[in-house]
Scaffold this motif. Structure first.
Motif, PDB file in Angstrom:
ATOM      1  N   LEU A   1     -11.421  -2.702 -15.940  1.00 45.66           N
ATOM      2  CA  LEU A   1     -10.444  -1.609 -15.952  1.00 45.66           C
ATOM      3  C   LEU A   1     -10.521  -0.798 -14.661  1.00 45.66           C
ATOM      4  CD1 LEU A   1     -10.697  -0.417 -19.664  1.00 45.66           C
ATOM      5  CD2 LEU A   1      -8.961  -1.892 -18.622  1.00 45.66           C
ATOM      6  N   GLU A   2     -11.729  -0.577 -14.145  1.00 46.67           N
ATOM      7  CA  GLU A   2     -11.883   0.114 -12.859  1.00 46.67           C
ATOM      8  C   GLU A   2     -11.246  -0.694 -11.737  1.00 46.67           C
ATOM      9  OE1 GLU A   2     -16.067   0.834 -12.335  1.00 46.67           O
ATOM     10  OE2 GLU A   2     -16.153   2.176 -14.078  1.00 46.67           O
ATOM     11  N   ASP A   3     -11.462  -2.011 -11.756  1.00 43.34           N
ATOM     12  CA  ASP A   3     -10.865  -2.876 -10.738  1.00 43.34           C
ATOM     13  C   ASP A   3      -9.337  -2.818 -10.781  1.00 43.34           C
ATOM     14  OD1 ASP A   3     -13.401  -3.609  -9.960  1.00 43.34           O
ATOM     15  OD2 ASP A   3     -13.303  -5.633 -10.830  1.00 43.34           O
ATOM     16  N   PHE A   4      -8.779  -2.850 -12.002  1.00 40.88           N
ATOM     17  CA  PHE A   4      -7.324  -2.752 -12.144  1.00 40.88           C
ATOM     18  C   PHE A   4      -6.822  -1.417 -11.610  1.00 40.88           C
ATOM     19  CE2 PHE A   4      -7.320  -5.923 -15.875  1.00 40.88           C
ATOM     20  CZ  PHE A   4      -7.007  -6.971 -15.034  1.00 40.88           C
ATOM     21  N   LYS A   5      -7.554  -0.355 -11.902  1.00 37.92           N
ATOM     22  CA  LYS A   5      -7.151   0.975 -11.453  1.00 37.92           C
ATOM     23  C   LYS A   5      -7.154   1.041  -9.921  1.00 37.92           C
ATOM     24  CE  LYS A   5      -8.215   5.859 -12.059  1.00 37.92           C
ATOM     25  NZ  LYS A   5      -9.120   6.831 -12.663  1.00 37.92           N
ATOM     26  N   LYS A   6      -8.213   0.525  -9.299  1.00 39.21           N
ATOM     27  CA  LYS A   6      -8.288   0.503  -7.831  1.00 39.21           C
ATOM     28  C   LYS A   6      -7.160  -0.336  -7.236  1.00 39.21           C
ATOM     29  CE  LYS A   6     -13.279   1.122  -7.566  1.00 39.21           C
ATOM     30  NZ  LYS A   6     -14.571   0.464  -7.302  1.00 39.21           N
ATOM     31  N   GLN A   7      -6.882  -1.463  -7.866  1.00 37.00           N
ATOM     32  CA  GLN A   7      -5.813  -2.333  -7.387  1.00 37.00           C
ATOM     33  C   GLN A   7      -4.467  -1.614  -7.464  1.00 37.00           C
ATOM     34  OE1 GLN A   7      -5.605  -5.999  -9.582  1.00 37.00           O
ATOM     35  NE2 GLN A   7      -3.802  -6.730  -8.491  1.00 37.00           N
ATOM     36  N   LYS A   8      -4.227  -0.934  -8.563  1.00 33.75           N
ATOM     37  CA  LYS A   8      -2.970  -0.207  -8.738  1.00 33.75           C
ATOM     38  C   LYS A   8      -2.856   0.926  -7.716  1.00 33.75           C
ATOM     39  CE  LYS A   8      -0.053   1.749 -12.295  1.00 33.75           C
ATOM     40  NZ  LYS A   8       0.116   2.015 -13.715  1.00 33.75           N
ATOM     41  N   GLU A   9      -3.959   1.649  -7.486  1.00 31.14           N
ATOM     42  CA  GLU A   9      -3.949   2.722  -6.491  1.00 31.14           C
ATOM     43  C   GLU A   9      -3.667   2.167  -5.103  1.00 31.14           C
ATOM     44  OE1 GLU A   9      -7.792   4.486  -7.078  1.00 31.14           O
ATOM     45  OE2 GLU A   9      -7.123   5.683  -8.792  1.00 31.14           O
ATOM     46  N   GLY A  10      -4.240   1.009  -4.792  1.00 31.98           N
ATOM     47  CA  GLY A  10      -3.985   0.367  -3.506  1.00 31.98           C
ATOM     48  C   GLY A  10      -2.524  -0.024  -3.345  1.00 31.98           C
ATOM     49  N   GLU A  11      -1.936  -0.539  -4.422  1.00 33.45           N
ATOM     50  CA  GLU A  11      -0.518  -0.896  -4.380  1.00 33.45           C
ATOM     51  C   GLU A  11       0.353   0.339  -4.186  1.00 33.45           C
ATOM     52  OE1 GLU A  11       0.092  -2.994  -8.040  1.00 33.45           O
ATOM     53  OE2 GLU A  11      -1.043  -4.744  -7.352  1.00 33.45           O
ATOM     54  N   GLU A  12      -0.015   1.441  -4.843  1.00 31.00           N
ATOM     55  CA  GLU A  12       0.736   2.696  -4.689  1.00 31.00           C
ATOM     56  C   GLU A  12       0.651   3.202  -3.251  1.00 31.00           C
ATOM     57  OE1 GLU A  12       2.764   4.412  -6.785  1.00 31.00           O
ATOM     58  OE2 GLU A  12       2.549   2.668  -8.093  1.00 31.00           O
ATOM     59  N   ARG A  13      -0.547   3.115  -2.658  1.00 32.92           N
ATOM     60  CA  ARG A  13      -0.712   3.549  -1.256  1.00 32.92           C
ATOM     61  C   ARG A  13       0.158   2.710  -0.324  1.00 32.92           C
ATOM     62  NH1 ARG A  13      -6.131   2.688  -1.277  1.00 32.92           N
ATOM     63  NH2 ARG A  13      -6.876   3.955  -2.976  1.00 32.92           N
ATOM     64  N   LYS A  14       0.206   1.398  -0.585  1.00 34.83           N
ATOM     65  CA  LYS A  14       1.039   0.523   0.244  1.00 34.83           C
ATOM     66  C   LYS A  14       2.512   0.906   0.134  1.00 34.83           C
ATOM     67  CE  LYS A  14      -1.775  -3.652   0.321  1.00 34.83           C
ATOM     68  NZ  LYS A  14      -1.872  -5.057  -0.119  1.00 34.83           N
ATOM     69  N   LYS A  15       2.943   1.217  -1.090  1.00 33.68           N
ATOM     70  CA  LYS A  15       4.335   1.637  -1.290  1.00 33.68           C
ATOM     71  C   LYS A  15       4.615   2.923  -0.533  1.00 33.68           C
ATOM     72  CE  LYS A  15       5.203  -0.331  -5.854  1.00 33.68           C
ATOM     73  NZ  LYS A  15       5.456  -0.027  -7.273  1.00 33.68           N
ATOM     74  N   GLN A  16       3.683   3.878  -0.618  1.00 36.05           N
ATOM     75  CA  GLN A  16       3.861   5.155   0.074  1.00 36.05           C
ATOM     76  C   GLN A  16       3.919   4.947   1.586  1.00 36.05           C
ATOM     77  OE1 GLN A  16       4.565   8.087  -1.216  1.00 36.05           O
ATOM     78  NE2 GLN A  16       4.490   7.228  -3.268  1.00 36.05           N
ATOM     79  N   CYS A  17       3.052   4.085   2.099  1.00 38.59           N
ATOM     80  CA  CYS A  17       3.047   3.813   3.541  1.00 38.59           C
ATOM     81  C   CYS A  17       4.345   3.141   3.974  1.00 38.59           C
ATOM     82  CB  CYS A  17       1.864   2.915   3.914  1.00 38.59           C
ATOM     83  SG  CYS A  17       0.280   3.751   3.826  1.00 38.59           S
ATOM     84  N   SER A  18       4.811   2.187   3.159  1.00 41.12           N
ATOM     85  CA  SER A  18       6.047   1.503   3.548  1.00 41.12           C
ATOM     86  C   SER A  18       7.246   2.444   3.458  1.00 41.12           C
ATOM     87  CB  SER A  18       6.270   0.256   2.693  1.00 41.12           C
ATOM     88  OG  SER A  18       6.495   0.602   1.351  1.00 41.12           O
ATOM     89  N   LYS A  19       7.237   3.361   2.489  1.00 41.69           N
ATOM     90  CA  LYS A  19       8.316   4.347   2.397  1.00 41.69           C
ATOM     91  C   LYS A  19       8.301   5.259   3.603  1.00 41.69           C
ATOM     92  CE  LYS A  19       8.909   4.697  -2.603  1.00 41.69           C
ATOM     93  NZ  LYS A  19       8.764   5.599  -3.775  1.00 41.69           N
ATOM     94  N   SER A  20       7.127   5.723   3.999  1.00 44.78           N
ATOM     95  CA  SER A  20       7.046   6.657   5.118  1.00 44.78           C
ATOM     96  C   SER A  20       7.430   5.981   6.435  1.00 44.78           C
ATOM     97  CB  SER A  20       5.663   7.281   5.215  1.00 44.78           C
ATOM     98  OG  SER A  20       4.700   6.304   5.481  1.00 44.78           O
ATOM     99  N   THR A  21       7.113   4.698   6.584  1.00 42.88           N
ATOM    100  CA  THR A  21       7.491   3.998   7.832  1.00 42.88           C
ATOM    101  C   THR A  21       8.975   3.704   7.869  1.00 42.88           C
ATOM    102  OG1 THR A  21       6.854   1.877   6.871  1.00 42.88           O
ATOM    103  CG2 THR A  21       5.228   2.968   8.262  1.00 42.88           C
ATOM    104  N   THR A  22       9.566   3.398   6.705  1.00 42.26           N
ATOM    105  CA  THR A  22      11.020   3.120   6.716  1.00 42.26           C
ATOM    106  C   THR A  22      11.819   4.410   6.903  1.00 42.26           C
ATOM    107  OG1 THR A  22      11.054   3.192   4.299  1.00 42.26           O
ATOM    108  CG2 THR A  22      10.919   1.034   5.325  1.00 42.26           C
ATOM    109  N   THR A  23      11.357   5.533   6.355  1.00 40.22           N
ATOM    110  CA  THR A  23      12.069   6.778   6.564  1.00 40.22           C
ATOM    111  C   THR A  23      11.811   7.319   7.973  1.00 40.22           C
ATOM    112  OG1 THR A  23      10.309   7.667   5.120  1.00 40.22           O
ATOM    113  CG2 THR A  23      12.565   7.913   4.357  1.00 40.22           C
ATOM    114  N   GLY A  24      10.685   7.002   8.548  1.00 38.26           N
ATOM    115  CA  GLY A  24      10.380   7.449   9.894  1.00 38.26           C
ATOM    116  C   GLY A  24      11.196   6.723  10.943  1.00 38.26           C
ATOM    117  N   ASN A  25      11.639   5.494  10.601  1.00 33.89           N
ATOM    118  CA  ASN A  25      12.427   4.703  11.547  1.00 33.89           C
ATOM    119  C   ASN A  25      13.899   5.068  11.564  1.00 33.89           C
ATOM    120  OD1 ASN A  25      10.177   3.253  12.296  1.00 33.89           O
ATOM    121  ND2 ASN A  25      10.534   1.610  10.804  1.00 33.89           N
ATOM    122  N   LYS A  26      14.333   5.890  10.618  1.00 33.54           N
ATOM    123  CA  LYS A  26      15.773   6.229  10.546  1.00 33.54           C
ATOM    124  C   LYS A  26      16.147   7.263  11.508  1.00 33.54           C
ATOM    125  CE  LYS A  26      16.509   4.867   5.828  1.00 33.54           C
ATOM    126  NZ  LYS A  26      16.913   5.237   4.532  1.00 33.54           N
TER     127      LYS A  26
END
Length: 135
Positions: A110-135
């Motif tokens: 369960l801890e591993d799943f939680k870390k994996q999910k948090e990592g996926e959320e961070r990736k989404k946040q980073c990709s959102k910030s880079t796509t909005t920064g490029n506009k």
């Protein structure tokens, strides 16, 4: 006899045979593609046999992903036999991954799943910030 509309009586297979055949097919698929079919077996509240078959397949197919499903059926299923089978599959799965203590294994997964999910959320946040920064 076929001319007069009377046919020989053909023994139909029972539903148990059908589900066992489906189980073999799902095992041969051997990947996450089979998981929706396994979930259907698990959701059948009318048949203990089908739920146990689903648990067994989930154990064989799902590996670590099976932990949450097996734990749910161990703790929440109303059928005692299903609970015992889920407990057995959890023990086997934990030993397969080198754990003697089942609860410790569940916590780790369960801890591993939680870390994996948090990592996926961070990736989404980073990709959102880079796509909005490029506009």
């Amino acid at each position: 006899q076929a001319e007069d509309g009377i046919r020989d009586l053909v023994r139909s297979r029972g539903l148990g045979d059908v589900y066992k055949r489906q189980a073999r097919v799902l095992q041969k698929i051997g990947s996450k593609k089979a998981l929706p079919g396994v979930f259907l077996l698990l959701m059948n509240k009318d048949s203990t046999e089908k739920r146990i078959l689903g648990l067994k397949l989930f154990y064989k197919l799902g590996e670590k992903e099976a932990v949450t499903i097996l734990r749910y059926h161990r703790d929440q299923d109303t059928n005692e036999l299903v609970q015992r089978k889920a407990t057995l599959f959890l023990k086997r799965l934990s030993r397969r991954h080198g754990y003697r203590n089942v609860e410790e294994f569940i916590q780790r997964i369960l801890e591993d799943f939680k870390k994996q999910k948090e990592g996926e959320e961070r990736k989404k946040q980073c990709s959102k910030s880079t796509t909005t920064g490029n506009k």
